[in-house]
Scaffold this motif. Structure first.
Motif, PDB file in Angstrom:
ATOM      1  N   ARG A 175      51.510  -8.252  57.173  1.00 54.53           N
ATOM      2  CA  ARG A 175      52.593  -8.362  58.160  1.00 54.53           C
ATOM      3  C   ARG A 175      53.010  -6.974  58.654  1.00 54.53           C
ATOM      4  NH1 ARG A 175      56.317 -12.774  54.852  1.00 54.53           N
ATOM      5  NH2 ARG A 175      54.975 -14.610  55.242  1.00 54.53           N
ATOM      6  N   PRO A 176      53.563  -6.919  59.870  1.00 60.00           N
ATOM      7  CA  PRO A 176      54.004  -5.614  60.401  1.00 60.00           C
ATOM      8  C   PRO A 176      55.093  -4.984  59.525  1.00 60.00           C
ATOM      9  CG  PRO A 176      53.890  -7.277  62.141  1.00 60.00           C
ATOM     10  CD  PRO A 176      53.716  -8.014  60.844  1.00 60.00           C
ATOM     11  N   HIS A 177      55.139  -3.671  59.538  1.00 58.56           N
ATOM     12  CA  HIS A 177      56.157  -2.873  58.851  1.00 58.56           C
ATOM     13  C   HIS A 177      56.006  -2.896  57.328  1.00 58.56           C
ATOM     14  CE1 HIS A 177      57.886  -2.809  62.809  1.00 58.56           C
ATOM     15  NE2 HIS A 177      58.171  -4.104  62.783  1.00 58.56           N
ATOM     16  N   ARG A 178      54.884  -3.417  56.811  1.00 56.58           N
ATOM     17  CA  ARG A 178      54.629  -3.334  55.373  1.00 56.58           C
ATOM     18  C   ARG A 178      53.999  -1.981  55.061  1.00 56.58           C
ATOM     19  NH1 ARG A 178      56.131  -7.300  51.498  1.00 56.58           N
ATOM     20  NH2 ARG A 178      54.398  -6.441  50.314  1.00 56.58           N
ATOM     21  N   VAL A 179      54.448  -1.366  53.968  1.00 54.59           N
ATOM     22  CA  VAL A 179      53.899  -0.060  53.584  1.00 54.59           C
ATOM     23  C   VAL A 179      52.480  -0.207  53.061  1.00 54.59           C
ATOM     24  CG1 VAL A 179      54.174   1.915  52.052  1.00 54.59           C
ATOM     25  CG2 VAL A 179      56.188   0.836  53.085  1.00 54.59           C
ATOM     26  N   GLN A 180      52.258  -1.236  52.263  1.00 56.94           N
ATOM     27  CA  GLN A 180      50.934  -1.449  51.688  1.00 56.94           C
ATOM     28  C   GLN A 180      49.920  -1.820  52.764  1.00 56.94           C
ATOM     29  OE1 GLN A 180      52.293  -4.422  48.801  1.00 56.94           O
ATOM     30  NE2 GLN A 180      51.422  -3.164  47.172  1.00 56.94           N
ATOM     31  N   GLU A 181      48.693  -1.375  52.563  1.00 59.49           N
ATOM     32  CA  GLU A 181      47.598  -1.725  53.456  1.00 59.49           C
ATOM     33  C   GLU A 181      46.723  -2.754  52.759  1.00 59.49           C
ATOM     34  OE1 GLU A 181      45.523   1.705  54.789  1.00 59.49           O
ATOM     35  OE2 GLU A 181      47.344   2.813  55.298  1.00 59.49           O
ATOM     36  N   PRO A 182      46.516  -3.926  53.353  1.00 58.94           N
ATOM     37  CA  PRO A 182      45.766  -4.990  52.676  1.00 58.94           C
ATOM     38  C   PRO A 182      44.338  -4.562  52.347  1.00 58.94           C
ATOM     39  CG  PRO A 182      46.052  -5.494  54.998  1.00 58.94           C
ATOM     40  CD  PRO A 182      46.916  -4.312  54.708  1.00 58.94           C
ATOM     41  N   ILE A 183      43.849  -5.034  51.204  1.00 53.35           N
ATOM     42  CA  ILE A 183      42.465  -4.782  50.830  1.00 53.35           C
ATOM     43  C   ILE A 183      41.525  -5.338  51.891  1.00 53.35           C
ATOM     44  CG2 ILE A 183      40.649  -5.454  49.187  1.00 53.35           C
ATOM     45  CD1 ILE A 183      42.334  -3.288  48.082  1.00 53.35           C
ATOM     46  N   PHE A 184      41.850  -6.529  52.384  1.00 55.13           N
ATOM     47  CA  PHE A 184      41.034  -7.156  53.415  1.00 55.13           C
ATOM     48  C   PHE A 184      41.949  -7.710  54.505  1.00 55.13           C
ATOM     49  CE2 PHE A 184      38.835 -10.850  55.269  1.00 55.13           C
ATOM     50  CZ  PHE A 184      37.712 -10.202  55.765  1.00 55.13           C
ATOM     51  N   PRO A 185      42.033  -7.057  55.662  1.00 51.15           N
ATOM     52  CA  PRO A 185      42.888  -7.547  56.751  1.00 51.15           C
ATOM     53  C   PRO A 185      42.371  -8.884  57.297  1.00 51.15           C
ATOM     54  CG  PRO A 185      42.260  -5.247  57.083  1.00 51.15           C
ATOM     55  CD  PRO A 185      41.388  -5.784  55.998  1.00 51.15           C
ATOM     56  N   LEU A 186      43.142  -9.936  57.127  1.00 53.33           N
ATOM     57  CA  LEU A 186      42.705 -11.268  57.556  1.00 53.33           C
ATOM     58  C   LEU A 186      42.567 -11.368  59.067  1.00 53.33           C
ATOM     59  CD1 LEU A 186      44.760 -13.570  55.160  1.00 53.33           C
ATOM     60  CD2 LEU A 186      42.416 -12.753  54.920  1.00 53.33           C
ATOM     61  N   ARG A 187      43.212 -10.470  59.809  1.00 51.48           N
ATOM     62  CA  ARG A 187      43.107 -10.515  61.265  1.00 51.48           C
ATOM     63  C   ARG A 187      41.665 -10.335  61.731  1.00 51.48           C
ATOM     64  NH1 ARG A 187      42.568  -5.106  62.226  1.00 51.48           N
ATOM     65  NH2 ARG A 187      43.593  -3.738  60.708  1.00 51.48           N
ATOM     66  N   LEU A 188      40.828  -9.693  60.900  1.00 48.90           N
ATOM     67  CA  LEU A 188      39.433  -9.491  61.284  1.00 48.90           C
ATOM     68  C   LEU A 188      38.670 -10.805  61.401  1.00 48.90           C
ATOM     69  CD1 LEU A 188      38.527  -6.380  59.078  1.00 48.90           C
ATOM     70  CD2 LEU A 188      39.088  -6.416  61.516  1.00 48.90           C
ATOM     71  N   MET A 189      39.061 -11.792  60.596  1.00 50.30           N
ATOM     72  CA  MET A 189      38.347 -13.066  60.602  1.00 50.30           C
ATOM     73  C   MET A 189      38.602 -13.859  61.879  1.00 50.30           C
ATOM     74  SD  MET A 189      36.444 -13.178  57.992  1.00 50.30           S
ATOM     75  CE  MET A 189      35.935 -14.893  58.112  1.00 50.30           C
ATOM     76  N   LYS A 190      39.547 -13.441  62.695  1.00 52.21           N
ATOM     77  CA  LYS A 190      39.791 -14.118  63.962  1.00 52.21           C
ATOM     78  C   LYS A 190      38.737 -13.766  65.003  1.00 52.21           C
ATOM     79  CE  LYS A 190      44.825 -14.241  63.253  1.00 52.21           C
ATOM     80  NZ  LYS A 190      46.145 -13.819  63.785  1.00 52.21           N
ATOM     81  N   ARG A 191      37.941 -12.749  64.724  1.00 52.86           N
ATOM     82  CA  ARG A 191      36.900 -12.323  65.649  1.00 52.86           C
ATOM     83  C   ARG A 191      35.605 -13.068  65.334  1.00 52.86           C
ATOM     84  NH1 ARG A 191      37.879  -5.724  65.434  1.00 52.86           N
ATOM     85  NH2 ARG A 191      40.158  -5.808  65.646  1.00 52.86           N
ATOM     86  N   ARG A 192      35.037 -13.712  66.339  1.00 56.14           N
ATOM     87  CA  ARG A 192      33.855 -14.551  66.114  1.00 56.14           C
ATOM     88  C   ARG A 192      32.686 -13.750  65.543  1.00 56.14           C
ATOM     89  NH1 ARG A 192      29.463 -15.412  69.418  1.00 56.14           N
ATOM     90  NH2 ARG A 192      30.517 -14.419  71.183  1.00 56.14           N
ATOM     91  N   GLU A 249      39.495   2.458  61.864  1.00 61.51           N
ATOM     92  CA  GLU A 249      40.334   2.264  60.684  1.00 61.51           C
ATOM     93  C   GLU A 249      39.920   1.056  59.859  1.00 61.51           C
ATOM     94  OE1 GLU A 249      42.691   0.656  64.291  1.00 61.51           O
ATOM     95  OE2 GLU A 249      41.427   2.387  63.773  1.00 61.51           O
ATOM     96  N   ASP A 250      39.122   0.148  60.453  1.00 55.48           N
ATOM     97  CA  ASP A 250      38.662  -1.038  59.738  1.00 55.48           C
ATOM     98  C   ASP A 250      37.198  -0.944  59.328  1.00 55.48           C
ATOM     99  OD1 ASP A 250      41.120  -2.421  59.962  1.00 55.48           O
ATOM    100  OD2 ASP A 250      40.634  -2.999  62.026  1.00 55.48           O
ATOM    101  N   LEU A 251      36.545   0.170  59.636  1.00 55.74           N
ATOM    102  CA  LEU A 251      35.101   0.258  59.405  1.00 55.74           C
ATOM    103  C   LEU A 251      34.743   0.204  57.923  1.00 55.74           C
ATOM    104  CD1 LEU A 251      32.262   0.607  60.513  1.00 55.74           C
ATOM    105  CD2 LEU A 251      32.621   3.086  60.485  1.00 55.74           C
ATOM    106  N   ALA A 252      35.444   0.973  57.097  1.00 53.83           N
ATOM    107  CA  ALA A 252      35.108   1.028  55.681  1.00 53.83           C
ATOM    108  C   ALA A 252      35.253  -0.343  55.020  1.00 53.83           C
ATOM    109  CB  ALA A 252      35.994   2.054  54.963  1.00 53.83           C
ATOM    110  N   VAL A 253      36.373  -0.995  55.265  1.00 53.63           N
ATOM    111  CA  VAL A 253      36.591  -2.290  54.641  1.00 53.63           C
ATOM    112  C   VAL A 253      35.612  -3.325  55.177  1.00 53.63           C
ATOM    113  CG1 VAL A 253      38.320  -3.094  56.290  1.00 53.63           C
ATOM    114  CG2 VAL A 253      38.365  -3.937  53.955  1.00 53.63           C
ATOM    115  N   THR A 254      35.217  -3.204  56.442  1.00 56.02           N
ATOM    116  CA  THR A 254      34.228  -4.133  57.008  1.00 56.02           C
ATOM    117  C   THR A 254      32.887  -3.993  56.312  1.00 56.02           C
ATOM    118  OG1 THR A 254      35.299  -4.156  59.177  1.00 56.02           O
ATOM    119  CG2 THR A 254      32.974  -4.761  59.101  1.00 56.02           C
ATOM    120  N   MET A 255      32.429  -2.763  56.139  1.00 57.69           N
ATOM    121  CA  MET A 255      31.133  -2.551  55.490  1.00 57.69           C
ATOM    122  C   MET A 255      31.185  -2.959  54.023  1.00 57.69           C
ATOM    123  SD  MET A 255      29.943   0.999  57.288  1.00 57.69           S
ATOM    124  CE  MET A 255      28.272   0.661  57.781  1.00 57.69           C
TER     125      MET A 255
END
Length: 479
Positions: free
Chosen positions: A228-245, A370-376
């Protein structure tokens, strides 16, 4: 399981700690690529030495798991770092260089491992990692820029002390990492041991799979909260990526590629031992066409993408087609392999090598930096998880086939001896030996036919989810 089998089983080193792949990748965004790579190499080197010095099975299992944590970190960090070393138009050179290293290690690995296993102490399998680890540590420490990959950008410099400040550490999603790791370990344990050490319907297997599934759902819920916005922690896996086909397609294709890849890599040498009656060393040598074809395909793919601007989509489809063809032919071997198997291995090796690298090349084309490392890391981890599930399915198919056919040919005592060592088959009377080998051949062919279904699903998934009217090329890279 004997000490020698535990030492020489290549799956155990990778499958014990697969949850660390994405954790290393994500944490390197915060703590730095160089620091995490040094930690991984140190873990691998130190616990390799410890493994070579232990005196019991329990100690070896525990410390081999810690060695695997380092190995998974090295694998994850090297994968993440490759596209950051040079500009996109130079990727072909980096991929070719890494492929050449893979060629050398693929050739020397089975040969040295077989020689050590047959003529020396198994401890040297671990102890030889000590000088290699020390050299790698020195090279990384003195040659790799501290601020990689942000050198040349003063605004991105962060001192090591600042990386471990309270504000920096607060960005780490430690709970998410713990949930993902626990879920992955339980699921891997369940699929690894089901059908071999425990029956599928046994309490340990059901408990591991159910609890692992619950923890994974909890992980997804937590990642939604952290994302969620304004959270200090950065998720291990951002679920927003799964919205991309296309991202979802990469994950699915990676998962479906895992079972055929791992099954062929692990079970094909076993088939050669059981059906052709050769030693583990000879079986490893006969696997060289596959091991050599895979990195060659990686280098070729890199040049096609960078020099000729071939879209990775076409490489992925071509690779899936080769994989399907090779596995289909391999599943049709009537009895002993013969020279035709080498050709099938080349087809499969090219398919696996080009398919896996096409997913890695695809990543910078579909996500921001910013999402490249977690994607790979996610693509690599999902492939390992798929491979573990594929091994379990293959083992169940083979065990069920053997359980229904071998009792007609062997006594219970002979079946137990065959289970302990495939070389026992060579000492059976000629007629019985040939019949037993035919049973094994049919069982392994059934395994390959199951992997053919996974390969077909890979092709369909890539065609449906990765297709675009104008396929992306390296000029569309986002890093």
């Amino acid at each position: 399981m004997s000490l020698r089998r535990l030492v020489t089983n290549p799956v155990l080193l990778l499958c014990l700690p697969p949850g660390f792949l994405i954790i290393y990748a994500k944490f390197s965004d915060i703590l730095g690529r160089k620091f995490l790579l040094l930690v991984a190499v140190a873990f691998f080197t130190v616990f390799s030495i410890v493994c070579g010095s232990v005196s019991g099975m329990t100690q070896l299992i525990v410390f081999r798991a810690f060695q695997g944590i380092g190995a998974s970190g090295i694998y994850a960090m090297v994968t993440v770092i490759q596209p950051e070393l040079v500009r996109p138009e130079k990727w072909g050179h980096i991929l070719a260089a890494v492929a050449m290293v893979t060629v050398v290690s693929s050739v020397l690995g089975p040969i040295l491992g077989g020689l050590i296993n047959d003529h020396g102490s198994w401890r040297w399998v671990f102890l030889l990692n000590a000088p290699a680890g020390a050299l790698a540590t020195a090279m990384i420490a003195f040659l790799m820029p501290t601020h990689f990959p942000n050198q040349g950008h003063p605004e991105a410099y962060v001192h090591l002390r600042a990386k471990f400040s309270r504000a920096s550490l607060a960005r780490l999603d430690l709970l998410g990492a713990a949930l993902l790791l626990a879920a992955t370990v339980l699921v891997v344990f369940g699929f690894e041991e089901a059908g071999s050490r425990y029956p599928w319907a046994s309490a340990p297997i059901l408990a591991a799979l159910v609890v692992g599934a619950v923890l994974f759902v909890t992980f997804l819920f937590w990642e939604r909260v952290v994302g969620r916005p304004h959270r200090v922690q950065e998720p291990i896996f951002p679920l927003r990526l799964m919205k991309r086909r296309i991202f979802a397609g990469l994950m699915l294709v990676g998962f479906l590629t895992g079972p055929p890849f791992m099954t062929v890599l692990i079970n094909l040498p076993q088939r050669i031992q059981a059906v052709d009656g050769v030693s583990p060393f000879d079986a490893g040598v006969r696997l060289l066409p596959l091991l050599l074809a895979s990195p060659v395909a990686t280098a070729v793919a890199g040049q096609l993408v960078t020099k000729l601007k071939v879209p990775p989509f076409y490489l992925a489809m071509f690779a899936a087609s080769l994989q399907m063809l090779g596995i289909g032919l391999c599943s049709s071997i009537p009895y002993q392999s013969g020279a035709a198997l080498y050709g099938y291995e080349v087809l499969m090796g090219f398919g696996f090598g080009m398919g896996l690298i096409s997913l890695i090349i695809y990543a910078p084309l579909v996500v921001d930096r910013e999402d490249l490392a977690v994607t790979m890391g996610a693509i690599t981890q999902i492939r390992v998880l798929g491979g573990t599930i594929g091994l379990a399915i293959g083992a169940t198919i083979l065990n069920n086939h053997l359980a229904s056919h071998l009792p007609l040919l062997l006594t219970p005592t002979e079946m137990q001896q065959v289970a302990q060592s495939l070389s026992f088959v060579n000492g059976l009377p000629d007629a019985t030996r040939d019949a037993v080998r035919q049973v094994f051949a049919d069982g392994y062919n059934s395994q390959m036919r199951a992997m053919l279904y996974f390969s077909a699903a890979t092709w369909v998934s890539a065609a449906l989810l990765l297709w675009e009217k104008k396929p992306r090329t390296v000029v569309d890279v986002k890093i």
